[in-house]
Scaffold this motif. Sequence first.
Motif, PDB file in Angstrom:
ATOM      1  N   GLY A 205       0.481  -1.315  -0.375  1.00  0.00           N
ATOM      2  CA  GLY A 205       0.169  -0.091  -0.426  1.00  0.00           C
ATOM      3  C   GLY A 205       0.769   1.659   0.019  1.00  0.00           C
ATOM      4  N   SER A 206       0.142   2.356   0.265  1.00  0.00           N
ATOM      5  CA  SER A 206       0.920   3.157  -0.414  1.00  0.00           C
ATOM      6  C   SER A 206       2.039   3.808   1.026  1.00  0.00           C
ATOM      7  CB  SER A 206       0.231   4.649  -0.225  1.00  0.00           C
ATOM      8  OG  SER A 206      -1.257   5.399   1.262  1.00  0.00           O
ATOM      9  N   GLN A 207       1.576   3.247   2.116  1.00  0.00           N
ATOM     10  CA  GLN A 207       2.876   3.461   3.664  1.00  0.00           C
ATOM     11  C   GLN A 207       4.080   2.982   3.088  1.00  0.00           C
ATOM     12  OE1 GLN A 207      -0.446   1.489   3.514  1.00  0.00           O
ATOM     13  NE2 GLN A 207      -0.114   0.232   5.556  1.00  0.00           N
ATOM     14  N   HIS A 208       4.304   2.151   1.893  1.00  0.00           N
ATOM     15  CA  HIS A 208       5.086   1.525   1.859  1.00  0.00           C
ATOM     16  C   HIS A 208       6.740   1.806   1.635  1.00  0.00           C
ATOM     17  CE1 HIS A 208       7.729  -1.822  -0.362  1.00  0.00           C
ATOM     18  NE2 HIS A 208       7.095  -2.590   0.975  1.00  0.00           N
TER      19      HIS A 208
ATOM     20  N   GLU B 216       1.377   6.813  -7.728  1.00  0.00           N
ATOM     21  CA  GLU B 216       0.498   6.953  -9.119  1.00  0.00           C
ATOM     22  C   GLU B 216       0.629   5.486  -9.786  1.00  0.00           C
ATOM     23  OE1 GLU B 216       0.108   9.691 -13.590  1.00  0.00           O
ATOM     24  OE2 GLU B 216       1.804   9.585 -11.903  1.00  0.00           O
ATOM     25  N   PHE B 217       1.949   4.852  -9.968  1.00  0.00           N
ATOM     26  CA  PHE B 217       1.936   3.242  -9.867  1.00  0.00           C
ATOM     27  C   PHE B 217       0.849   2.232  -9.270  1.00  0.00           C
ATOM     28  CE2 PHE B 217       3.389  -0.820 -10.587  1.00  0.00           C
ATOM     29  CZ  PHE B 217       3.933  -0.753 -11.433  1.00  0.00           C
ATOM     30  N   ARG B 218       0.520   2.834  -8.191  1.00  0.00           N
ATOM     31  CA  ARG B 218       0.098   1.396  -7.039  1.00  0.00           C
ATOM     32  C   ARG B 218      -1.513   2.316  -6.851  1.00  0.00           C
ATOM     33  NH1 ARG B 218       4.390   1.188  -2.591  1.00  0.00           N
ATOM     34  NH2 ARG B 218       5.889  -0.781  -3.146  1.00  0.00           N
ATOM     35  N   ALA B 219      -1.735   3.101  -7.529  1.00  0.00           N
ATOM     36  CA  ALA B 219      -3.149   3.059  -7.375  1.00  0.00           C
ATOM     37  C   ALA B 219      -3.745   3.582  -8.677  1.00  0.00           C
ATOM     38  CB  ALA B 219      -3.504   4.977  -6.781  1.00  0.00           C
TER      39      ALA B 219
ATOM     40  N   GLN C 175       5.950   4.553 -20.828  1.00  0.00           N
ATOM     41  CA  GLN C 175       7.396   3.452 -20.403  1.00  0.00           C
ATOM     42  C   GLN C 175       6.999   2.110 -19.963  1.00  0.00           C
ATOM     43  OE1 GLN C 175      10.649   4.810 -20.684  1.00  0.00           O
ATOM     44  NE2 GLN C 175      10.271   5.995 -21.432  1.00  0.00           N
ATOM     45  N   ALA C 176       7.895   1.517 -20.265  1.00  0.00           N
ATOM     46  CA  ALA C 176       7.694  -0.516 -19.257  1.00  0.00           C
ATOM     47  C   ALA C 176       7.492   0.330 -17.874  1.00  0.00           C
ATOM     48  CB  ALA C 176       8.561  -0.453 -20.592  1.00  0.00           C
ATOM     49  N   LEU C 177       7.588   0.516 -16.866  1.00  0.00           N
ATOM     50  CA  LEU C 177       7.826   1.035 -15.333  1.00  0.00           C
ATOM     51  C   LEU C 177       7.590  -0.256 -15.202  1.00  0.00           C
ATOM     52  CD1 LEU C 177       9.489   3.497 -14.482  1.00  0.00           C
ATOM     53  CD2 LEU C 177       7.052   3.978 -13.914  1.00  0.00           C
ATOM     54  N   LEU C 178       8.001  -0.567 -13.503  1.00  0.00           N
ATOM     55  CA  LEU C 178       7.998  -1.274 -12.485  1.00  0.00           C
ATOM     56  C   LEU C 178       8.738  -0.940 -11.122  1.00  0.00           C
ATOM     57  CD1 LEU C 178      11.011  -2.701 -11.449  1.00  0.00           C
ATOM     58  CD2 LEU C 178      10.540  -4.301 -13.420  1.00  0.00           C
ATOM     59  N   LEU C 179       8.075  -1.544 -10.344  1.00  0.00           N
ATOM     60  CA  LEU C 179       8.477  -1.324  -8.783  1.00  0.00           C
ATOM     61  C   LEU C 179       9.319  -2.273  -8.368  1.00  0.00           C
ATOM     62  CD1 LEU C 179       5.278   0.603  -7.094  1.00  0.00           C
ATOM     63  CD2 LEU C 179       7.104   1.589  -8.712  1.00  0.00           C
TER      64      LEU C 179
ATOM     65  N   GLY D 290       2.584  -3.512 -13.459  1.00  0.00           N
ATOM     66  CA  GLY D 290       0.717  -3.993 -13.316  1.00  0.00           C
ATOM     67  C   GLY D 290       0.883  -3.475 -11.894  1.00  0.00           C
ATOM     68  N   ALA D 291      -0.331  -4.701 -12.022  1.00  0.00           N
ATOM     69  CA  ALA D 291      -1.185  -5.805 -10.172  1.00  0.00           C
ATOM     70  C   ALA D 291      -0.981  -6.470  -9.922  1.00  0.00           C
ATOM     71  CB  ALA D 291      -2.740  -5.551 -10.521  1.00  0.00           C
ATOM     72  N   ARG D 292       0.048  -7.125 -10.801  1.00  0.00           N
ATOM     73  CA  ARG D 292       1.034  -8.346 -10.339  1.00  0.00           C
ATOM     74  C   ARG D 292       2.236  -7.761  -9.648  1.00  0.00           C
ATOM     75  NH1 ARG D 292       4.615 -11.962 -14.325  1.00  0.00           N
ATOM     76  NH2 ARG D 292       4.939 -13.686 -12.521  1.00  0.00           N
ATOM     77  N   VAL D 293       2.305  -8.754  -8.126  1.00  0.00           N
ATOM     78  CA  VAL D 293       3.532  -8.641  -7.485  1.00  0.00           C
ATOM     79  C   VAL D 293       4.328 -10.007  -7.474  1.00  0.00           C
ATOM     80  CG1 VAL D 293       4.624  -8.065  -5.031  1.00  0.00           C
ATOM     81  CG2 VAL D 293       2.467  -7.060  -6.278  1.00  0.00           C
ATOM     82  N   PHE D 294       5.599 -10.105  -7.352  1.00  0.00           N
ATOM     83  CA  PHE D 294       5.606 -10.819  -7.144  1.00  0.00           C
ATOM     84  C   PHE D 294       7.822 -10.824  -6.662  1.00  0.00           C
ATOM     85  CE2 PHE D 294       6.804  -9.853 -11.264  1.00  0.00           C
ATOM     86  CZ  PHE D 294       7.980 -10.336 -11.821  1.00  0.00           C
TER      87      PHE D 294
END
Length: 185
Positions: free
Chosen positions: A40-43, A57-60, A72-76, A132-136
């Motif tokens: 979440g945003s507090q991360h 913005e990415f997470r929202a 852009q192809a962007l990841l966190l 995107g919305a995928r986390v791994f």
Amino acid sequence: MDTSPVAPIAPIAPIAPIAPCSPAVDGNHPAPDTPKGDHGSQHNLGGNEFNRRVIEEFRANGGAVGGPLAGQALLLLTTTGARSGLPRTTPACYLADADGRLAVFPSNGGAATPPAWYRNLTAHPEVTVEVGARVFRARATEATGPTRDRLWDQQVAADPQFAAFQGRAGRRIPVVVLTPLDEPA
């Protein structure tokens, strides 16, 4: 499928604090302890304001961002701090490889030193990736030989500013491959 070897990342010397690349996405953000799976945003509470806004913005928006990074192809990328041991999250441009792996490029906007997240990977190669919305969870390794050259050439073709980054850097910009692990984040 390219089966060239991918070597573990060798430790590198400590680096001085760095400025983010332009468009700025090579910074590091401290993240407080959060429950497993809580992205979440507090991360992320630290780092530069630009990257904090990009992360929010990415997470929202399920991985979509506007402004200079739109399209852009962007990841966190969440690494473990080499010295602090704390989670650190940064946006990074990436290239998807045909085999499901992702490549990231610690260019630091062409600075002489790589970004702090690269140093973190040398100490702790297991990372969390958000696309995107995928986390791994993934393991980071440095590409070498023909694999490195192929991925670098593809990134430069997709985003020519990386050629300019290489020209300014005075070092060979590494290519880091993120291989998904079987465990969920």
